[in-house]
Every structure is written in structure tokens, then in C-alpha cells.
Scaffold this active site. Structure first.
Site, PDB file in Angstrom:
ATOM      1  N   GLU A 116       0.833  -1.205   0.000  1.00 19.24           N
ATOM      2  CA  GLU A 116       0.000   0.000   0.000  1.00 19.24           C
ATOM      3  C   GLU A 116       0.866   1.253   0.000  1.00 19.24           C
ATOM      4  OE1 GLU A 116      -3.115   0.227  -0.536  1.00 19.24           O
ATOM      5  OE2 GLU A 116      -3.934  -1.749  -0.067  1.00 19.24           O
ATOM      6  N   ARG A 120       0.433   3.809  -3.134  1.00 19.31           N
ATOM      7  CA  ARG A 120      -0.188   5.104  -2.819  1.00 19.31           C
ATOM      8  C   ARG A 120       0.838   6.215  -2.620  1.00 19.31           C
ATOM      9  NH1 ARG A 120      -5.606   4.007   0.828  1.00 19.31           N
ATOM     10  NH2 ARG A 120      -5.752   1.768   0.512  1.00 19.31           N
ATOM     11  N   ASP A 250      -5.113  -9.772  -8.011  1.00 17.33           N
ATOM     12  CA  ASP A 250      -5.397  -8.836  -9.099  1.00 17.33           C
ATOM     13  C   ASP A 250      -4.215  -8.154  -9.779  1.00 17.33           C
ATOM     14  OD1 ASP A 250      -4.925  -7.340  -6.788  1.00 17.33           O
ATOM     15  OD2 ASP A 250      -6.918  -6.426  -6.718  1.00 17.33           O
ATOM     16  N   GLU A 381     -12.906   0.423  -9.477  1.00 16.79           N
ATOM     17  CA  GLU A 381     -12.524  -0.523 -10.542  1.00 16.79           C
ATOM     18  C   GLU A 381     -13.464  -0.546 -11.743  1.00 16.79           C
ATOM     19  OE1 GLU A 381     -10.013  -1.284  -7.208  1.00 16.79           O
ATOM     20  OE2 GLU A 381     -12.201  -1.136  -7.282  1.00 16.79           O
ATOM     21  N   THR A 467      -1.360   0.823 -10.044  1.00 18.51           N
ATOM     22  CA  THR A 467      -2.638   0.232  -9.623  1.00 18.51           C
ATOM     23  C   THR A 467      -3.397   1.142  -8.649  1.00 18.51           C
ATOM     24  OG1 THR A 467      -3.722  -1.850  -9.005  1.00 18.51           O
ATOM     25  CG2 THR A 467      -1.810  -1.199  -7.694  1.00 18.51           C
TER      26      THR A 467
END
Length: 479
Positions: A116, A120, A250, A381, A467
Site C-alpha cells: 500500500e 499510494r 489482481d 474498478e 494500480t
């Protein structure tokens, strides 16, 4: 060989990647109005974050307070490129100044998710540097990534899941049974390669690549399908048979394609991995339910189950993007058709709920309906998939569908003090949950904006999105 590193540095071109640039392709009046509406809601969400949570990770809109585990001003960093693209320069500069004064890795003491933090924080800072050319962002992201490197100190090079920033102590959470999470080991590479390009220090790209190829080297029962937990020992092996193209699986697949694109389509190792996996998903996991909707099943104990998370809806965008840029392979048309069919399933999964907003997961068979996880946490998404399909096909129906979903979110997730997650999308009026995730501005609002924007604003020929929707420029790596 860093001699010609200078011409790899982005040049500060203040307006080109922002909606203020007057040379952008024309759009219809209808889309201009939609664009303005998305920008208005972003300004609203941003103002409420600033009012109640400035400098903290996330806004808690119900209690008018702040929360978050990162303690890095997460919403500020995750929003930088969205603010830039939307032409909100005053807000961008305010964020930049906060980062200059307050983002100090030497004072951070929290334990964070390595993945993360990469997607991010590292992604957000890299993209801010990419778009603005301001070296402050590069300095901050280099300091942070030098600390994150210590998580990769395993026999295989697959990183630990968590890291204490102050002590540089890595760990795995209990629920992974001392394994790494497969998607996480395969979703830090776009960021690390971009950092190597900017700094001329190859070690960043090298640790990312080592982790990626370690995952690919582990034995797969079905070639191209990767279970969600993996050991980090010298010979990595999967520690579960659970296969999911949603959480924990994913972005590994997404990064296969995007790493190929980021390399200006020169690194065929990533292309080969993507071709194998994208076809394995279609051949082994895609199912059609009794109403003709195509979905991607989960697999456990050798059996397929009809549970599908909203997260999995990213795959429509992935297949659309691949169909545009893959070399001429016989299955390209098939991939684009699947992207269109799958988008229809995801959009149906929104519209069918009483609120017109999607739940966290669906039960897809025999007919599509909400799974017991009925909250909506402001996820992007499905909008991401509509954005890619519009950019690839030029069909305005994807803009129309996106506009409908946008209005549903405004109607049901907007509260007087910010946007809030929805407790149960099957019940109206909806009940807010006390959180506005940083990805709402970073991803959801950005993809809505770019869906209605001129197609040369952050062109897919030039940029690849990480992503967390942070755009990074494509470039040809030096050998």
C-alpha cells in the site's frame, strides 16, 4: 552507464498534463458539463478533507475527524496528481508545501503495508514529480524507498508484507501464515523502475524485478494462474491453492501488461507472462451465468466458485488496454470482446442494487446478485474499466454508463461533511460508514474525470497508470 541520464529527466511543463492546457482535443458540451461536475465534487471532497483531517491519512466524514494507519498524510499524497490534472494548482501547491514541511521519513514510526505504501505514497510522489518536475517529490520518494528496500531482504527477494519504518523491521501478518501476498510481490515494479529512471540508481528496479520473477518462477498448477499466498524462501512456492483475480491476486496480472507497456513495449519477458496469464484466466476461470453475463470465478480446492469481488472489475480495463497495445496476436479481438462483455456484468452489478451502487462482492450464479458483503467503500474498478474501454473504442456509451454511476455515487455516498462509504448498497436510503478512503480522490474521481476529458489528457500512448491510478511515463530502459 548514466551518461545520458539527463535527457530522461522530465522537463517542467506546467500545463501540458492538466485540463488548463488549451491545445487539448475538443470534447462535447455534454462531456464538458460532466467534467465540471466531477471537478466540483472533487473540490467538495477535498475541502472537507482539509476542514476535518488536514495532514492526516483519511477523512472520517461521519464523526468529522481523521484516521489512518500510515501517519503520512496519505490523502494529500494520493491526491497530488488528481489535483494537478484537474487544474487545481493552488491546492496542489498547498500539498507540496505540507510535504516539504511535514513529510519526514526520519520521524515516522508506524508499521505499514509495504504494498500500500508503494502504490499510494511512492506512486503518488513519483507521479507528482513526473507531472510537475518539482525535485522535492523525487527527494522525498527516494528517502522513503531507501527505507522500504529493507522489506525485500528475503532469500527469494519477495518482500515482507509489513515494515516498521523507524526500526526497518519487516514482518508478515498472521492471516497469511508467514507467507507473502502474491499480488503485492508483483505490484511494486512500475514504481521501482520509474524511480531508477529518475535517479539513475538501478538498484530500485533490480529489487522489484527480482521479486517479480521470483513469483513467476514458482510452480503453477495451471500455468499462468497464481495462488494468492507465496513463501519467501530460496525456492518460492505457493502456500495455498486459492486463486482470485480480485484481492491478493489482481494487480500481479495488471503489472505484467503494464510493465511491458512501461518499457515502451521492448521487454518481452513481461509480454510473455501477460499473454500466458490473460489467456489462462479466460480459458479456466471465465464463466457465463444463466442470464448470459460473463464473470471471473474464484478457484479453491480445484473447484470454481461464483463469488466475484468488485475489485475484479479492473480486469475489463486490463483486457481492453492489452487489446490496444499487444502485438498482432490472434486473440486480441477476443480479449477486447471479453472486456466489453465483462464491463456489462460489472455495470449490471451496480445498476441492479437499490442504490445503483455496487457491493463489495457479488454472487454471480445462477443470476448476479449481492453477496453478503454489501458495503461500497468508494472503489474505482468499474469506472477504471469504463475509462479504458472508452479510450480504446471511442464508444460514448461507456461515458454515458459512467455518468449514470457517478450520479448514483453523488446521490448515495455524499454526506454534508465529505463522501462516505455506504454500509449496504441494497437498502435505500443508504447509511454512511465513517470513512473516505484516499483512493476515492486518487482513483475513483480521477477515472471519472479522465473518462469525460479530452483523450490526449494523460494519453495512454505516453503514460501507464499504477494500480492506484498514478500515471508514470513510458520510456525505453537502457540496456
Amino acid at each position: 552507464n548514466n551518461n545520458n541520464n539527463n535527457n530522461e529527466q522530465p522537463v517542467a511543463v506546467p500545463e501540458v498534463y492538466s485540463v488548463d492546457d488549451h491545445s487539448l482535443n475538443p470534447i462535447t458540451d455534454e462531456n464538458r458539463a460532466r467534467l465540471e461536475a466531477v471537478r466540483r465534487e472533487t473540490i467538495f471532497a477535498w475541502a472537507k478533507y482539509k476542514e476535518f483531517a488536514w495532514g492526516k491519512d483519511e477523512l472520517l466524514p461521519v464523526s468529522k475527524s481523521s484516521g489512518g494507519q500510515f501517519r503520512m498524510g496519505l490523502t494529500i499524497i494520493d491526491s497530488l496528481d488528481t489535483l494537478w490534472i484537474m487544474g487545481l494548482k493552488d491546492e496542489f501547491i498547498e500539498c507540496r508545501n505540507w510535504i516539504e514541511s511535514n513529510f519526514d521519513v526520519s520521524k515516522m514510526s508506524t508499521t505499514v503495508s509495504v504494498f500500500e505504501t508503494f502504490i499510494r505514497v511512492v506512486g503518488g510522489l513519483l507521479s507528482a514529480y513526473e507531472l510537475s518536475g518539482d525535485r522535492l517529490f523525487l527527494d522525498k520518494v527516494t528517502q522513503l524507498t531507501n527505507i522500504l528496500k529493507s522489506a525485500f531482504n528475503t532469500p527469494s527477494g519477495i518482500p515482507y508484507t509489513s515494515l516498521n519504518i523507524a526500526r526497518k523491521v519487516p514482518s508478515h501478518p498472521a492471516y497469511t501464515k508467514n507467507s507473502a501476498i502474491t499480488s503485492e510481490a508483483g505490484s511494486v515494479q512500475l514504481e521501482l523502475r520509474a524511480l531508477s529512471r529518475f535517479t539513475g540508481d538501478r538498484s530500485f528496479a533490480e529489487i522489484g524485478d527480482k521479486s517479480f520473477f521470483a513469483v513467476l518462477s514458482a510452480h503453477q498448477q495451471t500455468p499462468g494462474l497464481f495462488p494468492v499466498f507465496i513463501s519467501t524462501g530460496k525456492t518460492p512456492a505457493f502456500t495455498t491453492d486459492f486463486i482470485n483475480i480480485g484481492s491478493m491476486g489482481d494487480s500481479l496480472y495488471e503489472y505484467m501488461l503494464k510493465l511491458y507497456l512501461q518499457s515502451n513495449m521492448t521487454d518481452n519477458r513481461f509480454l510473455e507472462a501477460y499473454v500466458k496469464s490473460s489467456n489462462a484466466i479466460i480459458d479456466n476461470l471465465v464463466q457465463t451465468n444463466s442470464e448470459g453475463l460473463k464473470y471471473i470465478a474464484q478457484k479453491k480446492g480445484g473447484k470454481l466458485t461464483a463469488t466475484m469481488e468488485q475489485l475484479t472489475c479492473f480486469a475489463g480495463g486490463m483486457y481492453a488496454l492489452g487489446s490496444k497495445y499487444l502485438p498482432d496476436l490472434e486473440f486480441k479481438e477476443n480479449h477486447l470482446q471479453f472486456a466489453k462483455d465483462f464491463a456489462e456484468t460489472c455495470v449490471t452489478g451496480w445498476k441492479r442494487m437499490a442504490s445503483g451502487v455496487a457491493p463489495e462482492a457479488w454472487d454471480c450464479s445462477p443470476v448476479l446478485k449481492a453477496d453478503p458483503r454489501r458495503e461500497y467503500i468508494l472503489r474505482p474498478e468499474t469506472i477504471e474499466t469504463l475509462f479504458y474501454l472508452y479510450r480504446v473504442t471511442g464508444d460514448s456509451k461507456y461515458q454515458d454508463q459512467g455518468w449514470e454511476l457517478f450520479q448514483n455515487i453523488v446521490q448515495h455516498a455524499k454526506t454534508p461533511n465529505g463522501y462516505a462509504a455506504i454500509a449496504d448498497v441494497t437498502k435505500v436510503p443508504t447509511t454512511p460508514k465513517n470513512k473516505m478512503e484516499s483512493f476515492f480522490i486518487a482513483e475513483t474521481l480521477k477515472y471519472f474525470y479522465l473518462l469525460f476529458a479530452p483523450t490526449d489528457l494523460i494519453s495512454l500512448d505516453t503514460f501507464v497508470f499504477n494500480t492506484e491510478a498514478h500515471p508514470l511515463r513510458r520510456y525505453t530502459p537502457q540496456k
